[in-house]
Scaffold this motif. Sequence first.
Motif, PDB file in Angstrom:
ATOM      1  N   LEU A  92      51.087  37.059  25.779  1.00  0.00           N
ATOM      2  CA  LEU A  92      50.136  36.870  25.353  1.00  0.00           C
ATOM      3  C   LEU A  92      48.891  37.511  26.214  1.00  0.00           C
ATOM      4  CD1 LEU A  92      48.192  34.617  24.462  1.00  0.00           C
ATOM      5  CD2 LEU A  92      48.405  33.355  26.743  1.00  0.00           C
ATOM      6  N   ASP A  93      48.973  38.507  27.275  1.00  0.00           N
ATOM      7  CA  ASP A  93      48.358  39.068  28.051  1.00  0.00           C
ATOM      8  C   ASP A  93      47.720  40.801  27.100  1.00  0.00           C
ATOM      9  OD1 ASP A  93      46.778  40.440  30.503  1.00  0.00           O
ATOM     10  OD2 ASP A  93      49.129  41.092  31.016  1.00  0.00           O
ATOM     11  N   THR A  94      49.050  40.758  26.705  1.00  0.00           N
ATOM     12  CA  THR A  94      49.584  42.349  25.686  1.00  0.00           C
ATOM     13  C   THR A  94      47.624  41.803  24.493  1.00  0.00           C
ATOM     14  OG1 THR A  94      50.976  42.813  26.497  1.00  0.00           O
ATOM     15  CG2 THR A  94      49.941  43.915  24.451  1.00  0.00           C
ATOM     16  N   VAL A  95      48.211  40.722  23.535  1.00  0.00           N
ATOM     17  CA  VAL A  95      47.309  40.527  23.031  1.00  0.00           C
ATOM     18  C   VAL A  95      45.785  40.086  23.513  1.00  0.00           C
ATOM     19  CG1 VAL A  95      46.433  38.470  21.501  1.00  0.00           C
ATOM     20  CG2 VAL A  95      48.656  39.413  21.619  1.00  0.00           C
ATOM     21  N   ILE A  96      45.824  39.797  24.243  1.00  0.00           N
ATOM     22  CA  ILE A  96      43.951  38.988  24.924  1.00  0.00           C
ATOM     23  C   ILE A  96      43.359  40.515  25.686  1.00  0.00           C
ATOM     24  CG2 ILE A  96      43.044  37.766  26.795  1.00  0.00           C
ATOM     25  CD1 ILE A  96      44.588  35.491  26.483  1.00  0.00           C
ATOM     26  N   SER A  97      44.032  41.658  26.001  1.00  0.00           N
ATOM     27  CA  SER A  97      43.890  42.841  26.595  1.00  0.00           C
ATOM     28  C   SER A  97      43.145  43.300  25.641  1.00  0.00           C
ATOM     29  CB  SER A  97      45.153  43.201  27.446  1.00  0.00           C
ATOM     30  OG  SER A  97      45.200  42.623  28.184  1.00  0.00           O
ATOM     31  N   ALA A  98      43.743  43.303  24.206  1.00  0.00           N
ATOM     32  CA  ALA A  98      43.940  44.206  23.412  1.00  0.00           C
ATOM     33  C   ALA A  98      42.434  44.217  22.470  1.00  0.00           C
ATOM     34  CB  ALA A  98      45.018  44.025  22.102  1.00  0.00           C
TER      35      ALA A  98
ATOM     36  N   SER B 215      34.601  47.902  23.626  1.00  0.00           N
ATOM     37  CA  SER B 215      34.427  48.927  22.838  1.00  0.00           C
ATOM     38  C   SER B 215      33.289  48.608  21.990  1.00  0.00           C
ATOM     39  CB  SER B 215      35.344  49.467  22.382  1.00  0.00           C
ATOM     40  OG  SER B 215      35.866  49.235  22.317  1.00  0.00           O
ATOM     41  N   ALA B 216      32.801  48.160  20.656  1.00  0.00           N
ATOM     42  CA  ALA B 216      32.630  47.324  19.629  1.00  0.00           C
ATOM     43  C   ALA B 216      30.614  47.716  19.809  1.00  0.00           C
ATOM     44  CB  ALA B 216      32.880  46.616  18.994  1.00  0.00           C
ATOM     45  N   PRO B 217      29.827  48.012  19.773  1.00  0.00           N
ATOM     46  CA  PRO B 217      28.129  48.215  19.302  1.00  0.00           C
ATOM     47  C   PRO B 217      28.341  47.203  19.317  1.00  0.00           C
ATOM     48  CG  PRO B 217      28.867  50.444  18.692  1.00  0.00           C
ATOM     49  CD  PRO B 217      30.381  49.485  18.101  1.00  0.00           C
ATOM     50  N   MET B 218      26.953  46.387  19.895  1.00  0.00           N
ATOM     51  CA  MET B 218      26.136  45.420  19.634  1.00  0.00           C
ATOM     52  C   MET B 218      26.342  45.307  17.948  1.00  0.00           C
ATOM     53  SD  MET B 218      24.528  43.038  21.788  1.00  0.00           S
ATOM     54  CE  MET B 218      25.210  43.546  23.441  1.00  0.00           C
ATOM     55  N   PHE B 219      25.657  46.200  17.825  1.00  0.00           N
ATOM     56  CA  PHE B 219      24.941  46.583  16.539  1.00  0.00           C
ATOM     57  C   PHE B 219      25.929  46.210  15.545  1.00  0.00           C
ATOM     58  CE2 PHE B 219      25.385  50.167  14.264  1.00  0.00           C
ATOM     59  CZ  PHE B 219      26.214  51.100  15.879  1.00  0.00           C
ATOM     60  N   TRP B 220      26.980  46.765  15.085  1.00  0.00           N
ATOM     61  CA  TRP B 220      28.407  46.694  14.914  1.00  0.00           C
ATOM     62  C   TRP B 220      28.840  45.529  14.553  1.00  0.00           C
ATOM     63  CZ3 TRP B 220      33.612  45.890  14.814  1.00  0.00           C
ATOM     64  CH2 TRP B 220      33.587  46.243  13.573  1.00  0.00           C
TER      65      TRP B 220
ATOM     66  N   TYR C 109      34.335  39.632  30.715  1.00  0.00           N
ATOM     67  CA  TYR C 109      34.545  38.770  32.125  1.00  0.00           C
ATOM     68  C   TYR C 109      36.000  37.835  32.090  1.00  0.00           C
ATOM     69  CZ  TYR C 109      29.319  37.427  32.964  1.00  0.00           C
ATOM     70  OH  TYR C 109      28.215  38.052  32.599  1.00  0.00           O
ATOM     71  N   ALA C 110      36.795  38.337  31.277  1.00  0.00           N
ATOM     72  CA  ALA C 110      37.986  38.167  31.015  1.00  0.00           C
ATOM     73  C   ALA C 110      38.805  39.111  32.123  1.00  0.00           C
ATOM     74  CB  ALA C 110      38.385  38.327  28.980  1.00  0.00           C
ATOM     75  N   ARG C 111      38.707  39.943  31.266  1.00  0.00           N
ATOM     76  CA  ARG C 111      39.309  41.964  32.055  1.00  0.00           C
ATOM     77  C   ARG C 111      39.207  41.322  34.202  1.00  0.00           C
ATOM     78  NH1 ARG C 111      40.502  45.941  28.658  1.00  0.00           N
ATOM     79  NH2 ARG C 111      40.373  47.420  30.461  1.00  0.00           N
ATOM     80  N   LEU C 112      37.706  40.797  34.191  1.00  0.00           N
ATOM     81  CA  LEU C 112      37.499  40.439  35.545  1.00  0.00           C
ATOM     82  C   LEU C 112      37.934  39.430  36.101  1.00  0.00           C
ATOM     83  CD1 LEU C 112      36.006  41.976  37.514  1.00  0.00           C
ATOM     84  CD2 LEU C 112      34.333  40.429  36.910  1.00  0.00           C
ATOM     85  N   SER C 113      37.938  38.854  34.825  1.00  0.00           N
ATOM     86  CA  SER C 113      38.908  37.469  36.038  1.00  0.00           C
ATOM     87  C   SER C 113      40.497  37.110  35.042  1.00  0.00           C
ATOM     88  CB  SER C 113      38.311  35.850  35.108  1.00  0.00           C
ATOM     89  OG  SER C 113      38.638  36.223  33.464  1.00  0.00           O
ATOM     90  N   ARG C 114      41.445  38.052  35.049  1.00  0.00           N
ATOM     91  CA  ARG C 114      42.495  38.071  34.389  1.00  0.00           C
ATOM     92  C   ARG C 114      43.192  38.546  36.035  1.00  0.00           C
ATOM     93  NH1 ARG C 114      45.101  42.857  33.999  1.00  0.00           N
ATOM     94  NH2 ARG C 114      47.702  42.877  33.189  1.00  0.00           N
ATOM     95  N   ALA C 115      42.358  39.729  36.659  1.00  0.00           N
ATOM     96  CA  ALA C 115      42.415  40.477  37.700  1.00  0.00           C
ATOM     97  C   ALA C 115      42.608  39.607  38.627  1.00  0.00           C
ATOM     98  CB  ALA C 115      41.322  42.350  37.782  1.00  0.00           C
TER      99      ALA C 115
END
Length: 338
Positions: A130-136, A143-148, A204-210
Amino acid sequence: MTKRVLRRLLQLLGVVLSTAVLNFALLKALPGDLVDVIASESGSVTADYVAQLRQMYGLDRNAFEQLLSYLGRIAQGDLGFSFRFGEPVLGLVLDRLGPTLALVGTALSLSVLVGVLLGIAAARRPHGALDTVISALATLGYSAPMFWTALMLIVLFGVQLNWLPIGGLRDVSAGHAGLRLWLDYAHHLVLPALTLAIYYVAVYARLSRASMIETLAEDYIRTARAKGAGEARVIFVHALSNAVLPVLTMLGLQSSALLGGSIVVETVFGWPGLGQLSFEAIKSRDIPLLLAVLLLSGVLVVLTNLLVDLLQGQLDPRVRARLAIGGQVQAADAAEAA
């Protein structure tokens, strides 16, 4: 508590004043001005007409006099007149404030709630499936541009599935009223808010995970588990209040970036908010309107940081202890002086 809030408001007043001066200085440093735009749109104009326009808009005075005039008008609640829209700037800005607050508030709430929950889920089994999927997914969203992201959501949910509207604030032709009108607003809000939230959910997912992984390794968490506390109580009662503090800090720092991101989202979705208004002001070099949008954005960022500071003071026992000690020292000094 009241004294602290008042002290912070006075400090923030200085920040807003500095922001107004800095915005004015930066825009004055740009080449050209409002009269140049009017002259270029009017075709051939005489030098006398240009001089008359500069006198009418107060641009014939030096920069310092213009700055004093601008600050004086702000103090009186007058943000100037928009030549592009032909009406006072204050009314224009207030009309667009509601849609922007709805968009940013919804995106912010969604990103914090979903991001923290995903971070908690990933932190329960670090480096698990689950951690691997969420991190991916977080890396993809980050990394995705907001307009894209906006264009992909429009293609998927607006064009292919035809589930959601792809632009505007509401369906004018439907003539909804009452509850149906608010539901129509919410229906049109989904795609813009989702676009703006996806990036911050990832952050926030990456930050709260750490933060949660670090908190769950603390001694007081082991003590709580040794006393028989269930996993849900350990996470949501004992660990979450400490693990969420870095998220709150980042929330205050990123409030300005969130407003900046709303410019892209509002432009793509035709959402009539401050971001779209500032884009139109930049295109037409409507300096009074642009100054007002920047000033109001600065006020919103400052107020958001004030709320974050107050919330951190309530959640973090170390901050509460420092405030209590500070209050005792002030009381002792006052008693000694008396």
